[in-house]
Scaffold this motif. Sequence first.
Motif, short mmCIF file in Angstrom:
data_model
loop_
_atom_site.label_atom_id
_atom_site.label_comp_id
_atom_site.label_asym_id
_atom_site.label_seq_id
_atom_site.Cartn_x
_atom_site.Cartn_y
_atom_site.Cartn_z
N ASP A 24 -13.56 -6.11 -35.06
CA ASP A 24 -14.48 -5.60 -36.08
C ASP A 24 -14.61 -6.54 -37.28
OD1 ASP A 24 -15.04 -3.37 -34.57
OD2 ASP A 24 -13.60 -2.08 -35.61
N TYR B 93 -14.87 -8.35 -43.76
CA TYR B 93 -16.03 -8.02 -42.92
C TYR B 93 -15.84 -6.67 -42.26
CZ TYR B 93 -17.43 -12.95 -43.08
OH TYR B 93 -17.80 -14.19 -43.48
N ARG B 94 -16.96 -5.95 -42.15
CA ARG B 94 -17.00 -4.71 -41.40
C ARG B 94 -18.09 -4.84 -40.35
NH1 ARG B 94 -17.79 -2.76 -46.82
NH2 ARG B 94 -19.88 -2.45 -46.01
N ARG B 95 -18.04 -4.01 -39.36
CA ARG B 95 -19.01 -4.06 -38.26
C ARG B 95 -20.45 -4.04 -38.80
NH1 ARG B 95 -18.68 -2.99 -32.75
NH2 ARG B 95 -16.50 -2.46 -33.01
N GLU B 96 -20.72 -3.20 -39.80
CA GLU B 96 -22.08 -3.09 -40.32
C GLU B 96 -22.54 -4.32 -41.10
OE1 GLU B 96 -19.28 -0.48 -42.83
OE2 GLU B 96 -19.65 -0.83 -40.72
N ASP B 97 -21.61 -5.20 -41.49
CA ASP B 97 -21.97 -6.42 -42.21
C ASP B 97 -22.54 -7.50 -41.29
OD1 ASP B 97 -21.02 -5.32 -44.57
OD2 ASP B 97 -19.02 -6.18 -44.30
N ARG B 98 -22.36 -7.37 -40.00
CA ARG B 98 -22.77 -8.42 -39.06
C ARG B 98 -24.25 -8.74 -39.15
NH1 ARG B 98 -19.37 -6.48 -33.79
NH2 ARG B 98 -17.33 -6.99 -34.64
N ALA B 99 -25.07 -7.75 -39.36
CA ALA B 99 -26.52 -7.96 -39.41
C ALA B 99 -26.94 -8.80 -40.62
CB ALA B 99 -27.26 -6.63 -39.41
#
Length: 181
Positions: free
Chosen positions: A173, A50-56
Amino acid sequence: MSPWCVLLLSLTLPEALQGQDPTPRPHMANFQSEQFQGQWFVLGLASNTYRREDRALLNSFSTTYQLNKKGHFEVSNAMTRGKRCDTWSYVLTPAAQPGHFTVDNKGEEPGTFSEDVQVVESDYTASALLLSVRRAAGQTIVRISLLGRNWNLPLGTLRRFACLVQAQGLTRDNIAFPAAL
């Protein structure tokens, strides 16, 4: 740092991020499959992929564990994505230690992989922590799931989730909390 976290850290090494097999982890000696089965909500996830931008991209979802006649868990998942509902399933085969399982991947996904799933902690009525280690194509994917029978967690559960995440060498993150519907 709590004694539980210190114990967990001393028994595990954050080698998963380097693609090495993690060391043995503490287990629930008295795991009760019958009490664990039923519907759970996935309230938090952490993974070295997981990366921060994957949260959405992560929506809330439920997972149901149903014991079959062989004593294996048939696991069904359902996640909302806009107006549609995505579903997927797999079977967990019990391993030697209580609360430890392997994923039966007979034809479900292309390619060869092995995946071990462990119930690290559960009170069966409110929350559970699961640790999954998947090995495929020379890569090790670590995933930690925070499960709840409803959207309210007992006091201290988030702290134990964070401690397990840290023990696996993951950071903030790498964590995602799906929004409640």
